[in-house]
Write a protein that holds these residues in place. Structure first.
Motif, PDB file in Angstrom:
ATOM      1  N   PRO A 195     115.343  -9.395-119.218  1.00  0.00           N
ATOM      2  CA  PRO A 195     115.180  -7.948-119.037  1.00  0.00           C
ATOM      3  C   PRO A 195     113.726  -7.519-119.088  1.00  0.00           C
ATOM      4  O   PRO A 195     112.857  -8.237-119.595  1.00  0.00           O
ATOM      5  N   TYR A 374     116.820  -5.251-113.558  1.00  0.00           N
ATOM      6  CA  TYR A 374     116.181  -5.841-114.732  1.00  0.00           C
ATOM      7  C   TYR A 374     116.110  -4.920-115.942  1.00  0.00           C
ATOM      8  O   TYR A 374     115.456  -5.265-116.929  1.00  0.00           O
ATOM      9  N   ILE A 379     120.983  -5.910-118.166  1.00  0.00           N
ATOM     10  CA  ILE A 379     120.947  -7.309-118.617  1.00  0.00           C
ATOM     11  C   ILE A 379     121.854  -7.493-119.828  1.00  0.00           C
ATOM     12  O   ILE A 379     122.538  -8.521-119.949  1.00  0.00           O
TER      13      ILE A 379
END
Length: 392
Positions: A195, A374, A379
């Motif tokens: 992430p 992301y 995530i």
């Protein structure tokens, strides 16, 4: 769920920052998290860590009765369900882990944070090969490279075979893993990206607030990052773009050489900032340059994109093609005959610097990509699916 992260060391570095970010996200969603490090953690990392996360230290990196017993005690006392081995290559952590969890209902996930077919030791030999023409030395180095690859491949196979799941950071790494390890049907190999580790949730893009600035953000070394290429590229551009500046944020063993390189080239618009908080730079800068010889999944790309910084990146590693769509949310500079070419990088940077409307379009596309693919929340949801699958 009770989750444990296994680390070589809890230092100031990308892997540790990812671990801290994930650990704190897991805790905020109701999980219990513990960290075990083979070496003494960095006090700065401990200060920044959520106080609900407990950290234990083993007795250095070795396979020993003391380490196994100490680790087993943590596993039992913390009632661990899942261990995430963040060091998914050397066999010693995996071996200590598997001995410590014998007879316990614990699932294990190993994560490899680089491209499966490359690491610093192999690259060091490749650099030495490029620097010598002596036939005997070249033969010895070739043997050394072969040995390193065999050892790395065997270690990776061992960790894979002794883990319930093995994670790589990019879909493009799956075939590399198969080729490198010789495991043709890796049934418990999965892809899980990292992430963004800085909070950009409140950031609103404004082109008026962006400086005419290019940044390099990261470690200053030769083996991997090759930051001297950044300076070489800027030397082509500085006179053409006198109202732009280059800012180098970070530190490392090559910094003094780079500062001397800037002096030798007579460059006027280069600033070395050392290690700093990244957010103020992301908020103000327009372009990020990255010239690494190899990478796994560089956090700096997704992070800078979340603040509308346009990445212009040397395409030397496969994961960059997962992150950047050329001329949509950034630029990828292809190797020329397998090598980095300064003028090609300068040409791509000049295109972004000259075309403000295209730069702003790419910046806004970069923000959308980073938030969609992301963000920490997306995530986390992906990790939850992994946990659910593992515990079925």
């Amino acid at each position: 769920m009770n989750i444990l992260f296994l680390m070589k060391v809890f230092e100031v570095g990308g892997q540790e920052v990812v671990t801290s970010t994930l650990a704190q996200s897991f805790v905020s969603h109701g999980h219990s998290v513990t960290i075990v490090s083979f070496k003494q953690p960095n006090p700065l990392m401990l200060e920044r860590l959520d106080k609900r996360i407990e950290v234990f230290t083993l007795d250095e990196l070795c396979y020993s009765k003391e380490n196994i017993e100490k680790f087993r005690s943590v596993l039992i006392n913390k009632q661990i369900n899942i261990v995430i081995n963040q060091w998914g290559l050397p066999y010693i952590p995996a071996k200590v882990l598997n001995e410590a969890k014998k007879g316990l209902a614990i699932k294990t996930i190993a994560v490899y944070h680089n491209s499966p077919d490359s690491n610093a030791r192999i690259k060091e030999v490749e650099i030495a090969l490029l620097q010598t023409r002596n036939h005997l030395k070249r033969w010895m180095l070739q043997c050394k490279k072969f040995a390193f690859k065999q050892i790395t491949s065997q270690s990776m196979r061992y960790v894979y075979n002794h883990s319930d799941l093995y994670m790589v950071l990019s879909p493009s790494f799956i075939d590399k893993f198969k080729d490198f390890t010789g495991i043709k049907h890796p049934n418990h190999l999965i892809v899980q990206t990292n992430p963004v580790t800085v909070d950009a949730s409140d950031y609103i893009f404004s082109s008026e607030k962006k400086w005419k600035e290019i940044i390099y953000m990261g470690r200053i070394d030769y083996n991997q990052k090759r930051v001297y290429r950044v300076i070489d590229t800027w030397s082509v551009l500085e006179k053409q773009f006198p109202d732009w500046q280059l800012t180098v944020v970070g530190d490392g063993p090559e910094r003094k050489k780079l500062e001397q390189q800037v002096k030798d080239l007579g460059l006027q618009h280069v600033s070395f900032e050392g290690f700093q908080s990244s957010i103020p730079y992301y908020e103000r800068t327009s372009i990020l340059i990255l010239t690494s010889e190899y990478e796994g999944f560089p956090l700096v790309l997704a992070e800078c994109m979340s603040f509308g910084v346009v990445p212009v990146v040397y395409g030397s590693y496969s994961a960059v093609y997962d992150i950047i769509k050329h001329k949509e949310n950034g630029m990828i500079v292809q190797p020329q005959n397998g090598k980095f070419e300064v003028n090609e990088m300068a040409k791509r940077l000049a295109f972004v610097m000259e075309n403000e409307s295209k730069r702003n379009e790419m910046a806004q596309n970069a923000i959308l990509t980073s938030k969609r693919d992301y963000s920490l929340e997306s995530i986390y949801r992906s990790w939850e699916k992994v946990f659910d699958k593992l515990m079925q």
